[in-house]
Design a protein around this motif. Structure first.
Motif, PDB file in Angstrom:
ATOM      1  N   LEU A 151       0.831  -1.203   0.000  1.00 52.99           N
ATOM      2  CA  LEU A 151       0.000   0.000   0.000  1.00 52.99           C
ATOM      3  C   LEU A 151       0.868   1.257   0.000  1.00 52.99           C
ATOM      4  O   LEU A 151       0.594   2.213  -0.723  1.00 52.99           O
ATOM      5  CB  LEU A 151      -0.943  -0.003   1.203  1.00 52.99           C
ATOM      6  CG  LEU A 151      -1.917   1.166   1.292  1.00 52.99           C
ATOM      7  CD1 LEU A 151      -2.794   1.222   0.053  1.00 52.99           C
ATOM      8  CD2 LEU A 151      -2.764   1.052   2.542  1.00 52.99           C
ATOM      9  N   THR A 152       1.929   1.259   0.793  1.00 53.21           N
ATOM     10  CA  THR A 152       2.838   2.405   0.835  1.00 53.21           C
ATOM     11  C   THR A 152       3.499   2.607  -0.521  1.00 53.21           C
ATOM     12  O   THR A 152       3.582   3.732  -1.016  1.00 53.21           O
ATOM     13  CB  THR A 152       3.909   2.211   1.923  1.00 53.21           C
ATOM     14  OG1 THR A 152       3.264   2.107   3.187  1.00 53.21           O
ATOM     15  CG2 THR A 152       4.899   3.354   1.933  1.00 53.21           C
ATOM     16  N   LYS A 200       2.339   1.668  -3.419  1.00 52.21           N
ATOM     17  CA  LYS A 200       1.308   2.136  -4.343  1.00 52.21           C
ATOM     18  C   LYS A 200       1.059   3.629  -4.168  1.00 52.21           C
ATOM     19  O   LYS A 200       0.965   4.377  -5.141  1.00 52.21           O
ATOM     20  CB  LYS A 200       0.013   1.361  -4.129  1.00 52.21           C
ATOM     21  CG  LYS A 200      -1.090   1.757  -5.067  1.00 52.21           C
ATOM     22  CD  LYS A 200      -2.337   0.934  -4.841  1.00 52.21           C
ATOM     23  CE  LYS A 200      -3.433   1.410  -5.789  1.00 52.21           C
ATOM     24  NZ  LYS A 200      -4.646   0.629  -5.620  1.00 52.21           N
ATOM     25  N   ARG A 201       0.978   4.093  -2.934  1.00 47.83           N
ATOM     26  CA  ARG A 201       0.752   5.517  -2.670  1.00 47.83           C
ATOM     27  C   ARG A 201       1.915   6.368  -3.158  1.00 47.83           C
ATOM     28  O   ARG A 201       1.713   7.448  -3.708  1.00 47.83           O
ATOM     29  CB  ARG A 201       0.506   5.748  -1.184  1.00 47.83           C
ATOM     30  CG  ARG A 201      -0.841   5.264  -0.740  1.00 47.83           C
ATOM     31  CD  ARG A 201      -1.056   5.491   0.722  1.00 47.83           C
ATOM     32  NE  ARG A 201      -2.389   5.052   1.109  1.00 47.83           N
ATOM     33  CZ  ARG A 201      -2.754   4.804   2.338  1.00 47.83           C
ATOM     34  NH1 ARG A 201      -1.898   4.958   3.335  1.00 47.83           N
ATOM     35  NH2 ARG A 201      -3.981   4.407   2.606  1.00 47.83           N
ATOM     36  N   LEU A 202       3.132   5.885  -2.949  1.00 49.51           N
ATOM     37  CA  LEU A 202       4.303   6.623  -3.429  1.00 49.51           C
ATOM     38  C   LEU A 202       4.310   6.704  -4.955  1.00 49.51           C
ATOM     39  O   LEU A 202       4.645   7.746  -5.528  1.00 49.51           O
ATOM     40  CB  LEU A 202       5.588   5.977  -2.920  1.00 49.51           C
ATOM     41  CG  LEU A 202       5.859   6.104  -1.425  1.00 49.51           C
ATOM     42  CD1 LEU A 202       7.098   5.289  -1.037  1.00 49.51           C
ATOM     43  CD2 LEU A 202       6.015   7.545  -1.009  1.00 49.51           C
ATOM     44  N   LYS A 203       3.931   5.619  -5.603  1.00 49.16           N
ATOM     45  CA  LYS A 203       3.871   5.622  -7.069  1.00 49.16           C
ATOM     46  C   LYS A 203       2.806   6.585  -7.572  1.00 49.16           C
ATOM     47  O   LYS A 203       3.015   7.287  -8.577  1.00 49.16           O
ATOM     48  CB  LYS A 203       3.616   4.212  -7.600  1.00 49.16           C
ATOM     49  CG  LYS A 203       4.829   3.312  -7.504  1.00 49.16           C
ATOM     50  CD  LYS A 203       4.555   1.947  -8.086  1.00 49.16           C
ATOM     51  CE  LYS A 203       5.799   1.069  -8.054  1.00 49.16           C
ATOM     52  NZ  LYS A 203       5.568  -0.246  -8.676  1.00 49.16           N
ATOM     53  N   GLN A 204       1.670   6.653  -6.894  1.00 55.91           N
ATOM     54  CA  GLN A 204       0.623   7.595  -7.285  1.00 55.91           C
ATOM     55  C   GLN A 204       1.095   9.034  -7.107  1.00 55.91           C
ATOM     56  O   GLN A 204       0.841   9.894  -7.956  1.00 55.91           O
ATOM     57  CB  GLN A 204      -0.646   7.349  -6.475  1.00 55.91           C
ATOM     58  CG  GLN A 204      -1.353   6.074  -6.856  1.00 55.91           C
ATOM     59  CD  GLN A 204      -2.498   5.732  -5.927  1.00 55.91           C
ATOM     60  OE1 GLN A 204      -2.546   6.182  -4.789  1.00 55.91           O
ATOM     61  NE2 GLN A 204      -3.425   4.919  -6.414  1.00 55.91           N
ATOM     62  N   GLN A 205       1.784   9.284  -6.014  1.00 61.67           N
ATOM     63  CA  GLN A 205       2.327  10.631  -5.770  1.00 61.67           C
ATOM     64  C   GLN A 205       3.344  10.984  -6.845  1.00 61.67           C
ATOM     65  O   GLN A 205       3.374  12.110  -7.345  1.00 61.67           O
ATOM     66  CB  GLN A 205       2.963  10.684  -4.382  1.00 61.67           C
ATOM     67  CG  GLN A 205       3.424  12.043  -3.970  1.00 61.67           C
ATOM     68  CD  GLN A 205       3.987  12.040  -2.554  1.00 61.67           C
ATOM     69  OE1 GLN A 205       3.937  11.045  -1.845  1.00 61.67           O
ATOM     70  NE2 GLN A 205       4.538  13.163  -2.152  1.00 61.67           N
ATOM     71  N   ARG A 211       1.512  12.007  -9.969  1.00 57.67           N
ATOM     72  CA  ARG A 211       0.971  13.363  -9.864  1.00 57.67           C
ATOM     73  C   ARG A 211       2.079  14.397 -10.095  1.00 57.67           C
ATOM     74  O   ARG A 211       1.862  15.399 -10.781  1.00 57.67           O
ATOM     75  CB  ARG A 211       0.314  13.578  -8.502  1.00 57.67           C
ATOM     76  CG  ARG A 211      -1.062  12.935  -8.398  1.00 57.67           C
ATOM     77  CD  ARG A 211      -1.790  13.362  -7.150  1.00 57.67           C
ATOM     78  NE  ARG A 211      -1.127  12.961  -5.923  1.00 57.67           N
ATOM     79  CZ  ARG A 211      -1.294  11.798  -5.309  1.00 57.67           C
ATOM     80  NH1 ARG A 211      -2.115  10.903  -5.799  1.00 57.67           N
ATOM     81  NH2 ARG A 211      -0.651  11.535  -4.188  1.00 57.67           N
TER      82      ARG A 211
END
Length: 74
Positions: free
Chosen positions: A45-46, A48-53, A56
């Motif tokens: 999950l971490t 995935k969130r870093l990749k989304q950031q 952006r």
């Protein structure tokens, strides 16, 4: 409201400074993601969130680059 609306009113010089900062943040995220993946962490999950950031930031970088040096078809 568009996430880039605050960027559209800024001067080119300010955008260049922000561009370099966003590029640095993008590199830092890339290194953090790579380190987590190499470590074999189970915290997907971490990652995935870093990749989304990171995506952006990439969008913001592209928008600023296009604003500073637009493609003009002559």
């Amino acid at each position: 409201m568009n996430m880039f609306s605050d960027l559209s009113m800024k001067s080119d010089e300010v955008l260049r400074v922000e561009l370099e900062e966003f590029r640095r943040q993008h590199r830092d995220l890339d290194e953090a993601i790579q380190a987590l993946e190499e470590r074999g962490t189970s915290d997907r999950l971490t990652i995935k969130r870093l990749k989304q950031q990171k995506l952006r930031l990439k969008d913001r970088i592209s928008w600023i680059e296009d604003r500073l040096c637009p493609d003009i078809i002559a």
